[in-house]
Design an enzyme around this catalytic site. Sequence first.
Site, PDB file in Angstrom:
ATOM      1  N   THR A   1     -52.387 -48.552  65.563  1.00  9.95           N
ATOM      2  CA  THR A   1     -52.129 -50.067  65.874  1.00  9.95           C
ATOM      3  C   THR A   1     -52.545 -50.588  67.273  1.00  9.95           C
ATOM      4  O   THR A   1     -53.179 -51.489  67.432  1.00  9.95           O
ATOM      5  CB  THR A   1     -50.685 -50.301  65.634  1.00  9.95           C
ATOM      6  OG1 THR A   1     -50.098 -49.690  64.506  1.00  9.95           O
ATOM      7  CG2 THR A   1     -50.260 -51.828  65.698  1.00  9.95           C
ATOM      8  N   THR A   2     -52.148 -49.944  68.159  1.00 10.12           N
ATOM      9  CA  THR A   2     -52.543 -49.871  69.683  1.00 10.12           C
ATOM     10  C   THR A   2     -54.163 -49.992  69.849  1.00 10.12           C
ATOM     11  O   THR A   2     -54.731 -50.724  70.799  1.00 10.12           O
ATOM     12  CB  THR A   2     -51.667 -48.878  70.791  1.00 10.12           C
ATOM     13  OG1 THR A   2     -50.575 -48.759  70.089  1.00 10.12           O
ATOM     14  CG2 THR A   2     -51.780 -49.564  72.055  1.00 10.12           C
TER      15      THR A   2
ATOM     16  N   TYR B   1     -48.110 -55.316  53.491  1.00 13.29           N
ATOM     17  CA  TYR B   1     -48.141 -56.688  52.882  1.00 13.29           C
ATOM     18  C   TYR B   1     -47.760 -56.429  51.397  1.00 13.29           C
ATOM     19  O   TYR B   1     -46.840 -57.253  50.632  1.00 13.29           O
ATOM     20  CB  TYR B   1     -49.496 -57.214  53.007  1.00 13.29           C
ATOM     21  CG  TYR B   1     -49.672 -58.689  52.584  1.00 13.29           C
ATOM     22  CD1 TYR B   1     -48.918 -59.664  52.848  1.00 13.29           C
ATOM     23  CD2 TYR B   1     -50.428 -58.713  51.131  1.00 13.29           C
ATOM     24  CE1 TYR B   1     -49.122 -60.945  52.236  1.00 13.29           C
ATOM     25  CE2 TYR B   1     -50.657 -60.022  50.654  1.00 13.29           C
ATOM     26  CZ  TYR B   1     -49.668 -61.213  51.068  1.00 13.29           C
ATOM     27  OH  TYR B   1     -49.890 -62.324  50.690  1.00 13.29           O
TER      28      TYR B   1
ATOM     29  N   TYR C   1     -46.175 -42.655  59.287  1.00  9.41           N
ATOM     30  CA  TYR C   1     -45.552 -43.567  60.272  1.00  9.41           C
ATOM     31  C   TYR C   1     -44.855 -44.584  59.592  1.00  9.41           C
ATOM     32  O   TYR C   1     -45.471 -45.494  58.685  1.00  9.41           O
ATOM     33  CB  TYR C   1     -46.851 -44.264  60.775  1.00  9.41           C
ATOM     34  CG  TYR C   1     -46.811 -45.317  61.794  1.00  9.41           C
ATOM     35  CD1 TYR C   1     -45.678 -45.474  62.546  1.00  9.41           C
ATOM     36  CD2 TYR C   1     -47.954 -46.070  62.454  1.00  9.41           C
ATOM     37  CE1 TYR C   1     -45.475 -46.301  63.640  1.00  9.41           C
ATOM     38  CE2 TYR C   1     -47.683 -47.078  63.320  1.00  9.41           C
ATOM     39  CZ  TYR C   1     -46.557 -47.439  63.930  1.00  9.41           C
ATOM     40  OH  TYR C   1     -46.442 -48.186  64.728  1.00  9.41           O
TER      41      TYR C   1
ATOM     42  N   ARG D   1     -43.271 -54.105  60.978  1.00  6.45           N
ATOM     43  CA  ARG D   1     -44.893 -54.388  60.625  1.00  6.45           C
ATOM     44  C   ARG D   1     -44.930 -54.516  59.291  1.00  6.45           C
ATOM     45  O   ARG D   1     -46.017 -55.406  58.916  1.00  6.45           O
ATOM     46  CB  ARG D   1     -45.876 -53.609  61.521  1.00  6.45           C
ATOM     47  CG  ARG D   1     -45.985 -53.935  62.983  1.00  6.45           C
ATOM     48  CD  ARG D   1     -47.239 -53.159  63.565  1.00  6.45           C
ATOM     49  NE  ARG D   1     -47.304 -53.398  64.945  1.00  6.45           N
ATOM     50  CZ  ARG D   1     -48.127 -54.370  65.376  1.00  6.45           C
ATOM     51  NH1 ARG D   1     -48.887 -54.854  64.651  1.00  6.45           N
ATOM     52  NH2 ARG D   1     -48.459 -54.485  66.761  1.00  6.45           N
TER      53      ARG D   1
ATOM     54  N   LYS E   1     -43.790 -40.172  62.656  1.00  8.58           N
ATOM     55  CA  LYS E   1     -43.708 -41.195  63.662  1.00  8.58           C
ATOM     56  C   LYS E   1     -42.881 -42.267  63.245  1.00  8.58           C
ATOM     57  O   LYS E   1     -42.845 -43.285  62.565  1.00  8.58           O
ATOM     58  CB  LYS E   1     -44.969 -41.997  63.933  1.00  8.58           C
ATOM     59  CG  LYS E   1     -44.816 -43.058  65.160  1.00  8.58           C
ATOM     60  CD  LYS E   1     -46.184 -43.688  65.400  1.00  8.58           C
ATOM     61  CE  LYS E   1     -46.008 -44.647  66.600  1.00  8.58           C
ATOM     62  NZ  LYS E   1     -47.193 -45.532  66.647  1.00  8.58           N
TER      63      LYS E   1
ATOM     64  N   ILE F   1     -44.984 -40.869  70.024  1.00  7.94           N
ATOM     65  CA  ILE F   1     -46.306 -41.713  70.190  1.00  7.94           C
ATOM     66  C   ILE F   1     -46.295 -42.806  70.661  1.00  7.94           C
ATOM     67  O   ILE F   1     -45.340 -43.703  70.272  1.00  7.94           O
ATOM     68  CB  ILE F   1     -46.853 -41.576  68.598  1.00  7.94           C
ATOM     69  CG1 ILE F   1     -47.009 -40.285  68.071  1.00  7.94           C
ATOM     70  CG2 ILE F   1     -48.066 -42.233  68.545  1.00  7.94           C
ATOM     71  CD1 ILE F   1     -47.594 -40.154  66.766  1.00  7.94           C
TER      72      ILE F   1
END
Length: 306
Positions: free
Chosen positions: A48-49, A111, A137, A142, A165, A207
Site C-alpha cells: 500500500t505504501t 471492495y 494482510y 481499507r 500483518k 511492517i
Amino acid sequence: MKKQIFKGVGTAIVTPMKEDFSIHYSVFEDLLDMQIAGGADAIVVAGTTGESAVLTDEEHVELIRHAVRHVKGRIPVIAGAGSNNTAHAVYLSKECEKAGADALLHVTPYYNKTSQQGLFLHFTECAKSTNLPIILYNVPSRTGVNICPATYKRLSETENIVAVKEASGNFSQIARTASLCKEDLTIYSGNDDQITSSLALGGKGVISVLSNLIPNETHAICASYFEGNHEESAHLQLKYLELIEALFLDVNPIPVKQAMRAMGYDVGPCRLPLCNMDNTMAEKLYTVLEKYSLTKVSKHSHSDAG
C-alpha cells in the site's frame, strides 16, 4: 515450527516517482541502501505504501525485480502480490516469484469483499500457486473485511502461509489468533503505534511506514523488546507516537512521501487519485518533523503543499 521470514522491522517502502509520475529507480536504490544501513530487517515492495494500486502489472513486477537485484540477498525482499481478484493475485504471485522475491504479502480482497470461507479459498489458491512463504494482510479499515481468528487457524495449516500483518487494531482478536495458531503463524503489527503492544502478545515485529523515515529507531523499538528491555521499547514507542500520528494525517502514503521530501529525499509525488496534503495539514506535518529534528527545510519554505 515454520521458518520466520524476518524478525524486527520490515519497511513498507515508498515507490519514488519522477515529476512525470514514472518510477525513479535510482532514488529507489538509494532508499533501499538507506534502509539496510539503518537496520531494516526486511523490505516490503509494492505494498500500500508503495502505491501498488496505481502500478501497472509490468511496473509492479519490475519494481520487485529491481529490488531483488539491488538488495542482493542482504535482507529479505517481500513482494506485495494481493488483489481482490483471485486469478490476478495468483498471476502476481507467480510473477513475483519469478522476479526473485523471498516472500509475498497478500491483502484481503477489498471492495467486492467476501465471506470467511471465501477468504480461506482465496488465500489457499494463492498459496497453491507459489513455493514462496506468504504473509496475510488484514486491514479492515481499507478493505471492509476482517480475517477472524478461526479462519487464521484454518489458513495456518497451509504450509506456506506463515505470517500475518495485523492492522485491525483489535488486540482481543490478535490475542485469540496467537492462542489458536501458536508458532504456525507469525504475527507482525501492521500499525506503527502498536508495535510494543503486539510484541507483548508474542508478535515478532512490524511492517512499518514509520521506518521509511527512521529505520534505526523503529528497529530499536523491536530490538530492545527482544533483548528483554521492555521498558525501553515502550519508551521509544511513546517517544515517536506524535510522529507516527502525523504520518496518518492524510491517506497513506501521502504524508510519508511529503515528509521524506521535507527530509531531502527525492521521492516525488503520489500518483492520482492521491495528491498533496492541503496547506493546513502540511503545516501540522512539518511542525512535527521539526520537533523531531527531521526536516532539512524550514516549514515556511515548503512549496509542495496544496
